[in-house]
Design a protein around this motif. Sequence first.
Motif, PDB file in Angstrom:
ATOM      1  N   ILE A   1       0.345  -1.129  -0.264  1.00  0.00           N
ATOM      2  CA  ILE A   1       0.268   0.203   0.036  1.00  0.00           C
ATOM      3  C   ILE A   1       1.028   1.085   0.042  1.00  0.00           C
ATOM      4  O   ILE A   1       1.583   1.148   0.620  1.00  0.00           O
ATOM      5  CB  ILE A   1      -1.270   0.061   1.096  1.00  0.00           C
ATOM      6  N   VAL A   2       0.681   1.969  -1.095  1.00  0.00           N
ATOM      7  CA  VAL A   2       1.371   3.895  -0.989  1.00  0.00           C
ATOM      8  C   VAL A   2       0.304   4.410  -0.784  1.00  0.00           C
ATOM      9  O   VAL A   2      -0.583   4.467  -1.138  1.00  0.00           O
ATOM     10  CB  VAL A   2       2.072   3.850  -2.048  1.00  0.00           C
ATOM     11  N   ALA A   3       0.322   5.709   0.944  1.00  0.00           N
ATOM     12  CA  ALA A   3      -0.353   6.505   1.074  1.00  0.00           C
ATOM     13  C   ALA A   3      -1.091   7.811   0.194  1.00  0.00           C
ATOM     14  O   ALA A   3      -0.177   8.365   0.174  1.00  0.00           O
ATOM     15  CB  ALA A   3      -0.047   6.453   2.180  1.00  0.00           C
TER      16      ALA A   3
ATOM     17  N   MET B   1     -10.494   5.794  -1.151  1.00  0.00           N
ATOM     18  CA  MET B   1      -9.256   5.835  -1.317  1.00  0.00           C
ATOM     19  C   MET B   1      -8.784   5.116  -0.251  1.00  0.00           C
ATOM     20  O   MET B   1      -7.747   5.075  -0.039  1.00  0.00           O
ATOM     21  CB  MET B   1      -8.602   6.926  -1.811  1.00  0.00           C
ATOM     22  N   GLY B   2     -10.213   4.786   0.793  1.00  0.00           N
ATOM     23  CA  GLY B   2      -9.518   4.448   2.417  1.00  0.00           C
ATOM     24  C   GLY B   2      -9.357   3.016   1.985  1.00  0.00           C
ATOM     25  O   GLY B   2      -8.771   2.703   2.887  1.00  0.00           O
ATOM     26  N   ASP B   3      -9.891   2.014   0.863  1.00  0.00           N
ATOM     27  CA  ASP B   3      -9.859   0.893   0.893  1.00  0.00           C
ATOM     28  C   ASP B   3      -8.668   0.854   0.283  1.00  0.00           C
ATOM     29  O   ASP B   3      -8.221   1.879  -0.811  1.00  0.00           O
ATOM     30  CB  ASP B   3     -11.118   0.751  -0.221  1.00  0.00           C
ATOM     31  N   SER B   4      -7.885  -0.106  -0.089  1.00  0.00           N
ATOM     32  CA  SER B   4      -6.037  -0.772  -0.600  1.00  0.00           C
ATOM     33  C   SER B   4      -7.491  -1.267  -2.282  1.00  0.00           C
ATOM     34  O   SER B   4      -8.406  -1.613  -2.845  1.00  0.00           O
ATOM     35  CB  SER B   4      -5.856  -2.116  -0.224  1.00  0.00           C
ATOM     36  N   LEU B   5      -6.259  -0.505  -3.178  1.00  0.00           N
ATOM     37  CA  LEU B   5      -6.851  -0.158  -4.797  1.00  0.00           C
ATOM     38  C   LEU B   5      -6.198  -0.699  -5.193  1.00  0.00           C
ATOM     39  O   LEU B   5      -4.719   0.188  -5.591  1.00  0.00           O
ATOM     40  CB  LEU B   5      -7.570   0.885  -5.093  1.00  0.00           C
ATOM     41  N   ARG B   6      -6.196  -1.686  -6.364  1.00  0.00           N
ATOM     42  CA  ARG B   6      -5.370  -2.216  -7.120  1.00  0.00           C
ATOM     43  C   ARG B   6      -6.033  -1.328  -8.673  1.00  0.00           C
ATOM     44  O   ARG B   6      -4.864  -1.213  -9.427  1.00  0.00           O
ATOM     45  CB  ARG B   6      -5.284  -3.993  -7.034  1.00  0.00           C
TER      46      ARG B   6
ATOM     47  N   GLU C   1     -22.755  16.096 -11.572  1.00  0.00           N
ATOM     48  CA  GLU C   1     -21.995  15.734 -12.909  1.00  0.00           C
ATOM     49  C   GLU C   1     -19.966  15.821 -12.542  1.00  0.00           C
ATOM     50  O   GLU C   1     -19.724  15.111 -13.012  1.00  0.00           O
ATOM     51  CB  GLU C   1     -22.531  16.259 -14.664  1.00  0.00           C
ATOM     52  N   ILE C   2     -20.377  17.567 -12.217  1.00  0.00           N
ATOM     53  CA  ILE C   2     -19.253  18.038 -12.376  1.00  0.00           C
ATOM     54  C   ILE C   2     -18.014  17.372 -10.715  1.00  0.00           C
ATOM     55  O   ILE C   2     -16.866  16.838 -11.162  1.00  0.00           O
ATOM     56  CB  ILE C   2     -18.866  19.597 -12.466  1.00  0.00           C
ATOM     57  N   VAL C   3     -18.727  17.574 -10.243  1.00  0.00           N
ATOM     58  CA  VAL C   3     -17.949  16.585  -8.800  1.00  0.00           C
ATOM     59  C   VAL C   3     -17.764  15.005  -9.225  1.00  0.00           C
ATOM     60  O   VAL C   3     -16.998  14.754  -8.485  1.00  0.00           O
ATOM     61  CB  VAL C   3     -19.353  16.855  -7.646  1.00  0.00           C
ATOM     62  N   GLN C   4     -19.234  14.391  -9.946  1.00  0.00           N
ATOM     63  CA  GLN C   4     -18.718  12.917 -10.236  1.00  0.00           C
ATOM     64  C   GLN C   4     -17.357  12.613 -11.260  1.00  0.00           C
ATOM     65  O   GLN C   4     -16.491  11.692 -11.076  1.00  0.00           O
ATOM     66  CB  GLN C   4     -19.871  12.442 -11.175  1.00  0.00           C
ATOM     67  N   GLU C   5     -17.287  13.653 -12.139  1.00  0.00           N
ATOM     68  CA  GLU C   5     -15.674  13.549 -13.485  1.00  0.00           C
ATOM     69  C   GLU C   5     -14.757  14.074 -12.006  1.00  0.00           C
ATOM     70  O   GLU C   5     -14.103  13.149 -12.406  1.00  0.00           O
ATOM     71  CB  GLU C   5     -16.160  14.515 -14.144  1.00  0.00           C
ATOM     72  N   LEU C   6     -14.791  14.891 -11.671  1.00  0.00           N
ATOM     73  CA  LEU C   6     -14.035  14.867 -10.861  1.00  0.00           C
ATOM     74  C   LEU C   6     -13.448  14.199 -10.035  1.00  0.00           C
ATOM     75  O   LEU C   6     -12.098  13.607  -9.209  1.00  0.00           O
ATOM     76  CB  LEU C   6     -13.866  16.515  -9.956  1.00  0.00           C
ATOM     77  N   ALA C   7     -14.596  13.829  -8.981  1.00  0.00           N
ATOM     78  CA  ALA C   7     -14.180  12.647  -7.933  1.00  0.00           C
ATOM     79  C   ALA C   7     -13.552  11.131  -8.850  1.00  0.00           C
ATOM     80  O   ALA C   7     -12.905  10.466  -7.914  1.00  0.00           O
ATOM     81  CB  ALA C   7     -15.583  11.935  -7.237  1.00  0.00           C
ATOM     82  N   ARG C   8     -14.151  11.015  -9.502  1.00  0.00           N
ATOM     83  CA  ARG C   8     -13.287  10.736 -10.219  1.00  0.00           C
ATOM     84  C   ARG C   8     -12.137  10.480 -10.774  1.00  0.00           C
ATOM     85  O   ARG C   8     -10.789   9.327 -10.838  1.00  0.00           O
ATOM     86  CB  ARG C   8     -13.899   9.297 -12.341  1.00  0.00           C
ATOM     87  N   TYR C   9     -11.437  11.352 -11.603  1.00  0.00           N
ATOM     88  CA  TYR C   9      -9.928  11.738 -12.542  1.00  0.00           C
ATOM     89  C   TYR C   9      -9.446  11.769 -10.552  1.00  0.00           C
ATOM     90  O   TYR C   9      -8.000  11.303 -10.573  1.00  0.00           O
ATOM     91  CB  TYR C   9     -10.552  13.559 -12.054  1.00  0.00           C
ATOM     92  N   ALA C  10      -9.880  12.400  -9.535  1.00  0.00           N
ATOM     93  CA  ALA C  10      -8.748  12.222  -8.108  1.00  0.00           C
ATOM     94  C   ALA C  10      -8.682  11.135  -7.220  1.00  0.00           C
ATOM     95  O   ALA C  10      -7.896  10.645  -6.713  1.00  0.00           O
ATOM     96  CB  ALA C  10      -9.571  13.266  -7.202  1.00  0.00           C
ATOM     97  N   ILE C  11      -9.663  10.175  -8.267  1.00  0.00           N
ATOM     98  CA  ILE C  11      -9.071   8.721  -7.419  1.00  0.00           C
ATOM     99  C   ILE C  11      -8.020   7.280  -8.002  1.00  0.00           C
ATOM    100  O   ILE C  11      -8.471   7.951  -9.422  1.00  0.00           O
ATOM    101  CB  ILE C  11     -10.923   7.665  -7.550  1.00  0.00           C
ATOM    102  N   MET C  12      -7.420   6.954  -7.482  1.00  0.00           N
ATOM    103  CA  MET C  12      -5.929   6.924  -7.481  1.00  0.00           C
ATOM    104  C   MET C  12      -5.883   5.494  -7.583  1.00  0.00           C
ATOM    105  O   MET C  12      -6.390   5.333  -5.889  1.00  0.00           O
ATOM    106  CB  MET C  12      -4.882   7.403  -7.605  1.00  0.00           C
ATOM    107  N   PRO C  13      -5.517   4.338  -8.052  1.00  0.00           N
ATOM    108  CA  PRO C  13      -4.559   2.975  -6.943  1.00  0.00           C
ATOM    109  C   PRO C  13      -3.580   3.053  -6.128  1.00  0.00           C
ATOM    110  O   PRO C  13      -2.929   3.701  -6.480  1.00  0.00           O
ATOM    111  CB  PRO C  13      -3.679   2.240  -8.557  1.00  0.00           C
ATOM    112  N   ASN C  14      -3.732   2.609  -4.750  1.00  0.00           N
ATOM    113  CA  ASN C  14      -2.983   2.390  -4.203  1.00  0.00           C
ATOM    114  C   ASN C  14      -2.312   1.059  -3.502  1.00  0.00           C
ATOM    115  O   ASN C  14      -1.239   1.118  -2.550  1.00  0.00           O
ATOM    116  CB  ASN C  14      -3.599   3.600  -2.731  1.00  0.00           C
TER     117      ASN C  14
END
Length: 748
Positions: free
Chosen positions: A91-93, A200-205, A230-243
């Motif tokens: 896991i990378v924080a 992103m609190g969960d482990s995401l591959r 609609e904008i929040v959905q797109e920006l949230a998806r964009y900010a979510i990264m694998p960890n």
Amino acid sequence: MVNQQADPEDTKPFGWSGWKQSAAVRWVLLLLFVLLFYFSLAPHVLPKTYNIELDKVSDRNIEAPTQIKDEKATLQAQELAAERVEPIYSIVALRGELLLEQIFTRMEQLNQDDQVTLENKVSIYRTEIPQMYTDYVDQFVRMNKGNGTYNDALLDEMASVVKAQTYRIPEETYYKLPQLTPVQLSDMHGVAVSIVHKLMGDSLREAETARTKVAELVNASSLSERKSREIVQELARYAIMPNKFLDKQATNDARVAAKENTPPVVFNQGDVIVHKGEVISKEMYDRLSGFGLLQNKKSYWPQLGLFLLSILFLIVIYGYLEKASNLSGGTRSKYSNSQVCMLLLIYLLNILAMHIVELTQTQSMSYVGYLAPAAMGAMLIVLLLDVQLAVVSSFLFAIMESVIFNTESGRIFDFNYGFTTAVVSFAAIFAIHRASQRSTILKAGIMASLFGSASVLAILLLGEMPGKSELIMTITFAFASGLLTAILVVGLMPFFEVTFGILSALKLVELSSPNHPLLRKLLTETPGTYHHSVMVGNLSEAAAEAIGANGLLCRVGSFYHDIGKTKRPSYFIENQTNYENPHDSIEPKLSKSIIIAHARDGVEMLKNHKLPKQIRDIAEQHHGTTCLKYFYHKANKLAEEAGTLPDFTEDDFRYPGPRPQSKEAAIVGIADSVEAAVRSLRSPTAEQVESMIHKIIKARLDDDQFGECDLTLKELEKIAQTLKETVIGVFHSRIEYPEDVKSKERLA
């Protein structure tokens, strides 16, 4: 003190003349020592090899001589263990909400700037938002590289995966962003950050897994405007990264550890590598070749090493034998070839006993090795040869036993056995080196048992304690070893004494017993001769010990040297107490024959009673070829009175000999004459005793009586001085000192 041996001519097993001092025979015996050491240790240190052909049927079971590691099978097992290690993900924080904070901060700034047109704002968002994503990832890598939190390989893997899973914001979203008011941005900000933080609190591959949940969370939020959601959905998806990322370094480390922790594939000692009747496959052949079990692939270095070890053992023995010869000061070696042959036989028997016990030893019952009669060789050498040689041999026996009884593969010596052998050998040596009777052997065996048990117990207490039953068995075997040693030594002593003509100290002490039939005969029939013999024994023993000769042999030989006088006791002056001298009424020649016959008669009597040759030699040689001068002069006087020429010579009145062949026989002859001379003096002074002793020795020296016994002038001087001191001590009340003589003269 080296024990005495019979002459080669008299010892039937070794019958050719001169072999005892032959250099060629000595070298043959030394070569036999090397061969004994080599072949006795070879089965334990040299790998056994086989004549094996590929694709042929094996005609025997081929067993592992020791524990052998199968390198190829071990490597395969290690590779298999490494393959079984699952990839490790770490896991990378990463915090996507921080990226969102940057994006919302920029939108709040740019949307309030009225100087920038709508088209330019769209263009700026289209450029800066992706750059923010890349900068965030790169900055995270820079900040964490080298600080120990994450390894570099993991950070590189993270950057690669995160950039590869970047969400592509739809084009229309960029056109909507400039239209957002500060109030809308404020409402959207909190919702977006909360959703990203939660997902992103969960482990995401895979980031897509969390991105599919964004719409549901947005719809459940407090945002009411459709455009905001609609904008929040797109920006949230964009900010979510694998960890969660593949940690290549950790995975490699785990696989290396798995290889290292994989136990080696081994064939234990005695395990069958190839069964009888099996066809030798290429894999089997390569395995046997790798184990060094093929004759055509074997290495000769172990043979060379064992040969050098055998040579070193020989050097220890040969070095001591040569040093002992130099210290003895004689022209001959202190140890004859017969004694070296006996030493070789003792080594052979001791090593054979070790191997017999070793046949019963197993890996699970290694303590059986403590039953070996380890001190047998040392005790025999003490009794038959000397103490110093026994000490030297004890070291060699200890080393050999540590090889023979070693059950652990990967090492040559097990010094638990070597230490115990050294302890019991030294204990036995010190207990028996002054043995005076055969019961001393049993006492020495008990000492060996006690010290052996103590040494084994010390080893066990210092190491890993075995079970109670094994502990008891180990100590029991060590104790039994000493008793077994004593039994074997008692049984072997007569064999060595008879075969090699050895006259051991134990045998001499037995022969000195007054209960011996010949000594009882001497005491009862010729008490004067018996007393004379005891006095000669005292004198000769002291003189022999002064020059390093065998004092005990001189004493016992003196007891028997005049045993022949028991045939005609009245013809010898020490037995003529109550009747006249019969020699006064017979011819000198007859007197001469009677006197000379006592030596010959004594030898015959000693032979009939099977006394050792060394004792017989003393009886036969103590007079040498000396002349009976009293009877010679008496015969001359009678011839002169009769007015006739003598029909005899001085040689007719000499003993037939031979002259003394050993120092001991010569010393007994000197002591015999000295005792008789002192007894003939009424009130001898110390000066008279000293003068008389020198006169006796000088007369024998001038008559060449010491020419065959290696006595030196220095030794004769020591003998004279010792005899003087002993005579003065024994006859103290009869000898007058100079002061006593002067006082008597004044009184007169």
